[in-house]
Design a protein around this motif. Structure first.
Motif, PDB file in Angstrom:
ATOM      1  N   ILE A  12       0.817  -1.214   0.000  1.00 38.46           N
ATOM      2  CA  ILE A  12       0.000   0.000   0.000  1.00 38.46           C
ATOM      3  C   ILE A  12       0.856   1.271   0.000  1.00 38.46           C
ATOM      4  N   ASP A  13       2.192   1.116   0.141  1.00 33.01           N
ATOM      5  CA  ASP A  13       3.056   2.305   0.007  1.00 33.01           C
ATOM      6  C   ASP A  13       3.695   2.354  -1.381  1.00 33.01           C
ATOM      7  N   TYR A  14       3.136   1.611  -2.320  1.00 32.44           N
ATOM      8  CA  TYR A  14       3.656   1.570  -3.688  1.00 32.44           C
ATOM      9  C   TYR A  14       3.497   2.946  -4.333  1.00 32.44           C
ATOM     10  N   ARG A  15       4.611   3.468  -4.850  1.00 33.39           N
ATOM     11  CA  ARG A  15       4.632   4.823  -5.394  1.00 33.39           C
ATOM     12  C   ARG A  15       4.543   4.833  -6.913  1.00 33.39           C
ATOM     13  N   ILE A  16       3.783   5.826  -7.390  1.00 32.95           N
ATOM     14  CA  ILE A  16       3.710   6.086  -8.823  1.00 32.95           C
ATOM     15  C   ILE A  16       3.735   7.602  -9.005  1.00 32.95           C
ATOM     16  N   ASN A  17       4.533   8.057  -9.946  1.00 36.67           N
ATOM     17  CA  ASN A  17       4.534   9.481 -10.273  1.00 36.67           C
ATOM     18  C   ASN A  17       3.231   9.808 -10.987  1.00 36.67           C
ATOM     19  N   SER A  18       2.447  10.687 -10.380  1.00 40.32           N
ATOM     20  CA  SER A  18       1.087  10.936 -10.857  1.00 40.32           C
ATOM     21  C   SER A  18       0.906  12.413 -11.165  1.00 40.32           C
ATOM     22  N   PRO A  19       1.188  12.822 -12.374  1.00 38.49           N
ATOM     23  CA  PRO A  19       1.088  14.242 -12.737  1.00 38.49           C
ATOM     24  C   PRO A  19      -0.366  14.697 -12.797  1.00 38.49           C
TER      25      PRO A  19
ATOM     26  N   SER B 154      -1.613  15.951  -6.934  1.00 39.56           N
ATOM     27  CA  SER B 154      -0.776  15.246  -7.903  1.00 39.56           C
ATOM     28  C   SER B 154       0.612  15.091  -7.308  1.00 39.56           C
ATOM     29  N   GLY B 155       1.465  14.279  -7.977  1.00 36.42           N
ATOM     30  CA  GLY B 155       2.836  14.114  -7.521  1.00 36.42           C
ATOM     31  C   GLY B 155       3.235  12.657  -7.388  1.00 36.42           C
ATOM     32  N   ASP B 156       4.359  12.458  -6.729  1.00 35.10           N
ATOM     33  CA  ASP B 156       4.882  11.108  -6.499  1.00 35.10           C
ATOM     34  C   ASP B 156       4.185  10.558  -5.251  1.00 35.10           C
ATOM     35  N   LEU B 157       3.169   9.722  -5.449  1.00 31.39           N
ATOM     36  CA  LEU B 157       2.269   9.343  -4.369  1.00 31.39           C
ATOM     37  C   LEU B 157       2.279   7.837  -4.101  1.00 31.39           C
ATOM     38  N   THR B 158       2.030   7.493  -2.843  1.00 34.57           N
ATOM     39  CA  THR B 158       1.786   6.091  -2.498  1.00 34.57           C
ATOM     40  C   THR B 158       0.310   5.787  -2.729  1.00 34.57           C
ATOM     41  N   MET B 159      -0.040   4.519  -2.626  1.00 34.53           N
ATOM     42  CA  MET B 159      -1.444   4.115  -2.792  1.00 34.53           C
ATOM     43  C   MET B 159      -2.321   4.779  -1.734  1.00 34.53           C
ATOM     44  N   VAL B 160      -1.798   4.868  -0.513  1.00 36.46           N
ATOM     45  CA  VAL B 160      -2.563   5.489   0.569  1.00 36.46           C
ATOM     46  C   VAL B 160      -2.777   6.967   0.279  1.00 36.46           C
ATOM     47  N   GLU B 161      -1.713   7.645  -0.123  1.00 35.66           N
ATOM     48  CA  GLU B 161      -1.814   9.077  -0.407  1.00 35.66           C
ATOM     49  C   GLU B 161      -2.741   9.343  -1.590  1.00 35.66           C
ATOM     50  N   ALA B 162      -2.664   8.486  -2.597  1.00 32.08           N
ATOM     51  CA  ALA B 162      -3.502   8.672  -3.786  1.00 32.08           C
ATOM     52  C   ALA B 162      -4.968   8.428  -3.465  1.00 32.08           C
ATOM     53  N   ALA B 163      -5.233   7.450  -2.586  1.00 33.56           N
ATOM     54  CA  ALA B 163      -6.612   7.181  -2.192  1.00 33.56           C
ATOM     55  C   ALA B 163      -7.158   8.336  -1.365  1.00 33.56           C
ATOM     56  N   ARG B 164      -6.328   8.867  -0.471  1.00 34.19           N
ATOM     57  CA  ARG B 164      -6.774   9.972   0.381  1.00 34.19           C
ATOM     58  C   ARG B 164      -7.224  11.154  -0.461  1.00 34.19           C
ATOM     59  N   ALA B 165      -6.518  11.407  -1.560  1.00 34.47           N
ATOM     60  CA  ALA B 165      -6.836  12.547  -2.418  1.00 34.47           C
ATOM     61  C   ALA B 165      -7.651  12.164  -3.645  1.00 34.47           C
ATOM     62  N   SER B 166      -7.885  10.845  -3.837  1.00 34.60           N
ATOM     63  CA  SER B 166      -8.592  10.341  -5.023  1.00 34.60           C
ATOM     64  C   SER B 166      -7.923  10.814  -6.300  1.00 34.60           C
ATOM     65  N   THR B 167      -6.631  10.540  -6.406  1.00 34.70           N
ATOM     66  CA  THR B 167      -5.826  10.992  -7.535  1.00 34.70           C
ATOM     67  C   THR B 167      -6.047  10.089  -8.739  1.00 34.70           C
ATOM     68  N   ASN B 168      -6.660  10.626  -9.761  1.00 33.28           N
ATOM     69  CA  ASN B 168      -7.034   9.822 -10.922  1.00 33.28           C
ATOM     70  C   ASN B 168      -5.828   9.216 -11.640  1.00 33.28           C
ATOM     71  N   THR B 169      -4.806  10.031 -11.877  1.00 30.92           N
ATOM     72  CA  THR B 169      -3.694   9.545 -12.697  1.00 30.92           C
ATOM     73  C   THR B 169      -2.913   8.436 -11.989  1.00 30.92           C
ATOM     74  N   TYR B 170      -2.942   8.397 -10.668  1.00 32.18           N
ATOM     75  CA  TYR B 170      -2.299   7.298  -9.947  1.00 32.18           C
ATOM     76  C   TYR B 170      -3.028   5.992 -10.246  1.00 32.18           C
ATOM     77  N   PHE B 171      -4.341   5.995 -10.063  1.00 30.99           N
ATOM     78  CA  PHE B 171      -5.080   4.739 -10.164  1.00 30.99           C
ATOM     79  C   PHE B 171      -5.228   4.261 -11.597  1.00 30.99           C
ATOM     80  N   LEU B 172      -5.211   5.171 -12.555  1.00 35.25           N
ATOM     81  CA  LEU B 172      -5.195   4.739 -13.944  1.00 35.25           C
ATOM     82  C   LEU B 172      -3.899   3.995 -14.252  1.00 35.25           C
ATOM     83  N   GLN B 173      -2.790   4.531 -13.773  1.00 30.94           N
ATOM     84  CA  GLN B 173      -1.512   3.844 -13.996  1.00 30.94           C
ATOM     85  C   GLN B 173      -1.429   2.532 -13.208  1.00 30.94           C
ATOM     86  N   LEU B 174      -1.982   2.525 -12.025  1.00 30.43           N
ATOM     87  CA  LEU B 174      -1.987   1.286 -11.237  1.00 30.43           C
ATOM     88  C   LEU B 174      -2.812   0.209 -11.938  1.00 30.43           C
ATOM     89  N   SER B 175      -3.968   0.599 -12.496  1.00 31.47           N
ATOM     90  CA  SER B 175      -4.794  -0.385 -13.197  1.00 31.47           C
ATOM     91  C   SER B 175      -4.128  -0.849 -14.489  1.00 31.47           C
TER      92      SER B 175
END
Length: 701
Positions: A425-432, A462-483
């Motif tokens: 859950i701390d997996y990071r993806i750069n999410s612009p 946006s930014g270099d986010l973990t799964m937890v951070e991306a979920a907290r902010a509902s960052t679209n570009t993170y979860f698209l890349q994760l999927s």
């Protein structure tokens, strides 16, 4: 003398022999309630042949008994019936009621056999004097036979035959009545008669009539009440006090005087009863029939739709519906009135039936699938600001609306799929702020898919986010890349395991590039139950609305038993709970929706162009999903021209619009429940700043 004349003379002679000798040949006398002119020309041999050809055993249909639907606490939700009837044994019918019906319908009931010869002769004399049928000579046994034949009639022709003014019909009744009296005691026949009879104004049987007209029971009927009901049987419509109180009183008083004449009651008792008002119109209690008049009409209608799918109630939907309305079933449901009240109170606080937007919420118990509550903003009905649509359920029956697009609530299934594949859950993806996915391949269960022109943006962090951070902010570009890394097959399969499908087409959700941002149409019932699976540590249960069905004798009838199975490893669900808990921490999109000391998790959802907004969330004890949407076609942006709670929706969001509905309902529903905690996930799921995809996973690029 011609043949017709000789036939008439012979028949009269046969009648006289019956009266004198009281032998079976006297069955012909049953025809005496018809004027003799109606029998002239009918030869005795023909009549005799008719008698001999008749069946001797009366086959009756089971009494049509009303069914009832109950909430989990035993309170009544609805009554379903073709005939409003509650059968009771004779010992639960007051003595005065039994005396009244016998006095007016068949005073010598306990003295004669199937045929009352004296009564028949009396009817003969009256009918011959008038030249038409003015008085019947039928005994209670014969009347019961007639009512049974009418009840059994399945067609208009059969009903006409059961009531035809012919000697053949009277002979049929008598032959059956003779057999009936050999089989049953007088009390048993009277009991059946009182339970079968039509007492007017939609009531059948003496118990339902007592409840309807007087708000009492058959056991507690008083003399004037009993006399009124006894008088109704002859003409249930004509003597119905709700139609004509004076005519009903006159008929009641006839019954009372007849009881006095027979010495059943004294003159003083009769006079006192006659002075009694016929009935109090304010006490007449109509029993609502069906779900439209139920306490929870939408829930009730959905329960009925599920019952009509149960083969234990009949081979076809038509047979099941008939059994449901006539079988005297007791159906217990999962609905908890306290939790239902909490859901409805939240709806009432934040919405108005006059709103252009609609709102709905379903509450479910994790680990059981028990549907505790289901509420919506528009009440049941066909009028303005009403609807027959249930906004909480799928389009698999006439009242199901069929769901709404659910936006980012789908990210939960991408999270679950990623954790199951080994992503911590701390997996990071750069999410612009914006990403170009045009033409990029995403693996599906059957190959690959792509969108030729797709450049999604973030509306939050946006930014270099973990799964937890991306979920907290509902960052679209993170979860698209994760999927894209997990492939679309994994989250789509995960969602299907948790009960999600297209609530409009009833097919599988489409595996499209934007799957994680919302796809197809889902319902609050589906989504709350799916999220309940996370709360139950990966144990998925089919939604349960009917917990038991019993027949009129109290015997259980097979229902769909709760079906639960472990569809996600408990540690994976624990990881999802940790990620979605962050959504409700300070700074998260659901940070303002926490309450009490509960462990809470959830996810917002806003679909494209703000046509629907969601909040789905849960504690270990309960899960719920709320939606606010445009329910008109074509769907439009909630920001423009739509109201909620009588006010314009200025900024529709999952947290700010649907969230308060969820919070208020859940906070009230959770009162009094034990405090439970989520299980912390193991270290391998928590990770440790892992930025590389797990070995063996296809990045699908």
């Amino acid at each position: 003398m011609d043949a017709a004349g000789r036939g008439g003379r012979n028949l009269v002679q046969a009648v006289n022999r019956f009266i004198g000798l009281s032998v079976l040949s006297g069955a012909l006398a049953a025809g005496l309630v018809i004027p003799l002119t109606g029998l002239v020309g009918v030869g005795t041999q023909k009549v005799s042949d008719a008698v001999e050809s008749l069946p001797q055993e009366l086959t009756t249909e089971p009494l049509q008994v009303r069914s009832r639907i109950f909430a989990a606490d035993g309170s009544l939700i609805a009554t379903l019936f073709a005939q409003n009837r509650v059968p009771v044994p004779l010992n639960r019918v007051s003595r005065v009621m039994r005396q009244a019906i016998v006095a007016i319908e068949d005073a010598r009931f306990y003295e004669h056999g199937a045929l009352d010869a004296k009564g028949t002769v009396r009817a003969l004399i009256r009918n011959q004097t008038e030249g038409s049928v003015q008085q019947g000579g039928s005994s209670i046994s014969q009347q019961y036979v007639k009512m049974s034949l009418v009840e059994k009639a399945a067609t208009a022709e059969q009903r006409a035959a059961a009531t035809a003014v012919t000697y053949q019909r009277k002979l049929t009744e008598l032959r059956y009545a003779i057999a009936l009296e050999k089989e049953l005691s007088k009390d048993q026949i009277l009991e059946r008669y009182l339970n079968l009879a039509n007492f007017g104004d939609g009531t059948y049987g003496v118990e339902a009539a007592a409840q309807h007209y007087f708000r009492t029971t058959a056991a507690k009927l008083t003399l004037p009440q009993a006399a009124l009901l006894a008088g109704l049987v002859k003409n249930p419509t004509g003597y119905d006090p709700t139609n004509d109180a004076k005519r009903a009183k006159d008929r009641r008083d006839v019954v009372l005087r007849r009881m006095e004449e027979l010495g059943v009651i004294t003159a003083e008792q009769a006079d006192d009863a006659i002075r009694t008002p016929v009935f109090d119109p304010k006490k007449v209690r109509k029993v609502p029939n069906g779900c439209a008049g139920a306490r929870y009409p939408f829930y009730c209608a959905y329960v009925v739709s599920k019952l009509l799918q149960n083969p234990a109630l009949g081979a076809t939907p038509k047979e099941r519906e008939h059994y449901l309305k006539t079988g005297g079933l007791s159906v217990t449901t999962s609905l908890d009135p306290r939790i239902q009240a909490a859901a409805q109170a939240s709806i009432n606080e934040y919405t108005s039936p006059r709103d252009t937007a609609v709102a709905a919420i379903t509450v479910i118990e994790p680990g059981t699938g028990v549907v505790k509550g289901m509420a919506q903003s528009r009440p049941y009905g066909n009028g303005r600001y009403q609807t027959a649509y249930n906004y909480n359920v799928e389009k698999s029956y006439a009242g199901g609306y069929g769901g709404f697009q659910n936006g980012s609530t789908m990210k939960a299934f991408t999270i679950a799929a990623a954790i199951a594949k080994g992503y911590p859950i701390d997996y990071r993806i750069n999410s612009p702020a914006q990403i170009d996915l045009s033409g990029q391949p995403f693996r599906t269960c059957k190959g690959y898919t792509k969108d030729p022109d797709y450049r999604p943006r973030n509306s939050t962090t946006s930014g270099d986010l973990t799964m937890v951070e991306a979920a907290r902010a509902s960052t679209n570009t993170y979860f698209l890349q994760l999927s894209q890394r997990t492939g679309l097959c994994a989250p789509a399969t995960m969602a299907a395991k948790l009960g999600l499908y297209n609530a409009q087409s009833l097919g599988a959700l489409d595996q499209v590039v934007s799957f994680t941002l919302g796809v197809g149409y889902v319902t609050p019932l589906m989504l709350s139950n799916a999220y309940a699976t996370f709360a139950a540590r990966g144990k998925y249960c089919m939604p349960v609305l009917v917990t038991s069905v019993r027949d009129k004798s109290g015997r259980p009838i097979s229902t769909t038993s709760p079906r639960c199975r472990q569809v996600i490893a408990p540690q994976v669900a624990d990881g999802v709970n940790r990620v979605l808990s962050a959504v409700m921490e300070p700074g998260g999109t659901g940070g303002r929706l926490t309450f009490g000391r509960w462990d809470l998790a959830g996810k917002t959802g806003t679909i494209q162009d703000n046509r629907a907004v969601w909040y789905a969330g849960y504690a270990p004890n309960l899960a719920a999903a709320s939606v606010v949407a445009d329910a008109n076609l074509p769907y439009t942006d909630l920001m423009y021209g739509h109201t909620l709670g009588g006010r314009d929706i200025a900024d529709p969001t999952g947290s700010g619009t649907a969230g308060p509905l969820w919070k208020t309902a859940m906070e009230r529903a959770m009162r009094g429940l034990p405090l439970r905690r989520f299980t912390p996930p193991p270290a391998k799921i928590l990770g440790g700043e892992n930025t590389e995809p797990p070995a063996g996973n296809d990045a699908s690029r």
